[in-house]
Design a protein around this motif. Structure first.
Motif, mmCIF file in Angstrom:
data_model
loop_
_atom_site.group_PDB
_atom_site.id
_atom_site.type_symbol
_atom_site.label_atom_id
_atom_site.label_comp_id
_atom_site.label_asym_id
_atom_site.label_seq_id
_atom_site.Cartn_x
_atom_site.Cartn_y
_atom_site.Cartn_z
ATOM 1 N N UNK A 16 -3.808 -12.400 2.429
ATOM 2 C CA UNK A 16 -2.592 -11.909 1.770
ATOM 3 C C UNK A 16 -2.915 -10.753 0.836
ATOM 4 N N UNK A 17 -4.018 -10.858 0.094
ATOM 5 C CA UNK A 17 -4.405 -9.765 -0.810
ATOM 6 C C UNK A 17 -4.667 -8.490 -0.017
ATOM 7 N N UNK A 18 -5.370 -8.626 1.100
ATOM 8 C CA UNK A 18 -5.685 -7.455 1.921
ATOM 9 C C UNK A 18 -4.421 -6.821 2.493
ATOM 10 N N UNK A 19 -3.577 -7.623 3.125
ATOM 11 C CA UNK A 19 -2.386 -7.064 3.760
ATOM 12 C C UNK A 19 -1.387 -6.565 2.724
ATOM 13 N N UNK A 53 1.266 -1.902 0.442
ATOM 14 C CA UNK A 53 1.571 -1.110 -0.755
ATOM 15 C C UNK A 53 1.040 0.314 -0.592
ATOM 16 N N UNK A 54 -0.201 0.426 -0.140
ATOM 17 C CA UNK A 54 -0.815 1.749 0.003
ATOM 18 C C UNK A 54 -0.063 2.615 1.008
ATOM 19 N N UNK A 55 0.438 1.986 2.063
ATOM 20 C CA UNK A 55 1.146 2.740 3.089
ATOM 21 C C UNK A 55 2.642 2.866 2.801
ATOM 22 N N UNK A 56 3.111 2.177 1.742
ATOM 23 C CA UNK A 56 4.531 2.210 1.378
ATOM 24 C C UNK A 56 5.416 1.882 2.579
ATOM 25 N N UNK A 57 5.066 0.794 3.287
ATOM 26 C CA UNK A 57 5.803 0.382 4.477
ATOM 27 C C UNK A 57 7.166 -0.169 4.057
ATOM 28 N N UNK A 58 8.261 0.367 4.621
ATOM 29 C CA UNK A 58 9.585 -0.158 4.274
ATOM 30 C C UNK A 58 9.797 -1.525 4.923
ATOM 31 N N UNK A 59 10.567 -2.353 4.271
ATOM 32 C CA UNK A 59 10.878 -3.677 4.806
ATOM 33 C C UNK A 59 11.775 -3.560 6.029
#
Length: 135
Positions: free
Chosen positions: A114-117, A122-128
């Motif tokens: 979970x920490x990794x993903x 967050x780093x990629x700013x993936x939209x929900x």
């Protein structure tokens, strides 16, 4: 080293509001141990009572989550918040509620994944995804 005094049992005896909470902790947990978190919070008796009542209302009541699951969630959140004290105290509590070494290992794997993903998302700013919205 603590940034506040850790109240002793003698200190608590002299402060009725603290003594009452310490007595309730002992009665609820069915042992005489008062851990350092409560001893530190006892410097502010009103906060001590508020936090203890809050903890009791979540961690000690009957519900759909069993006590071991609650402790394991607490470990995961404490890890995310980098709280060494809570990781140690709630790991001990989880073990006292039956957490096995295998369960602990799986919990650590989930926490690490979970920490990794989380960090990648967050780093990629993936939209929900809209499919995840409550309908």
């Amino acid at each position: 080293m603590a940034t506040v005094k850790l109240l002793t049992d003698a200190d608590a005896e002299a402060i009725p509001a603290v003594k009452a909470v310490f007595d309730d902790i002992r009665a609820t947990r069915k042992n005489d141990f008062i851990n350092n978190f409560w001893r530190a919070l006892a410097n502010d008796p009103a906060n001590l009572k508020r936090v203890w009542e809050s903890l009791k209302s979540v961690m000690t009541v009957e519900g759909t989550l069993d006590p071991l699951t609650r402790e394991m969630i607490y470990i995961a959140v404490s890890t995310a918040n980098s709280c060494q004290y809570c990781i140690q105290s709630h790991t001990a509590a989880a073990r006292s509620r039956g957490m096995t070494d295998a369960q602990h290992g799986e919990l650590l794997a989930v926490i690490g994944l979970a920490a990794q993903t989380n960090h990648l998302a967050i780093a990629m700013q993936v939209p929900s995804d809209p499919e995840f919205d409550v309908k």
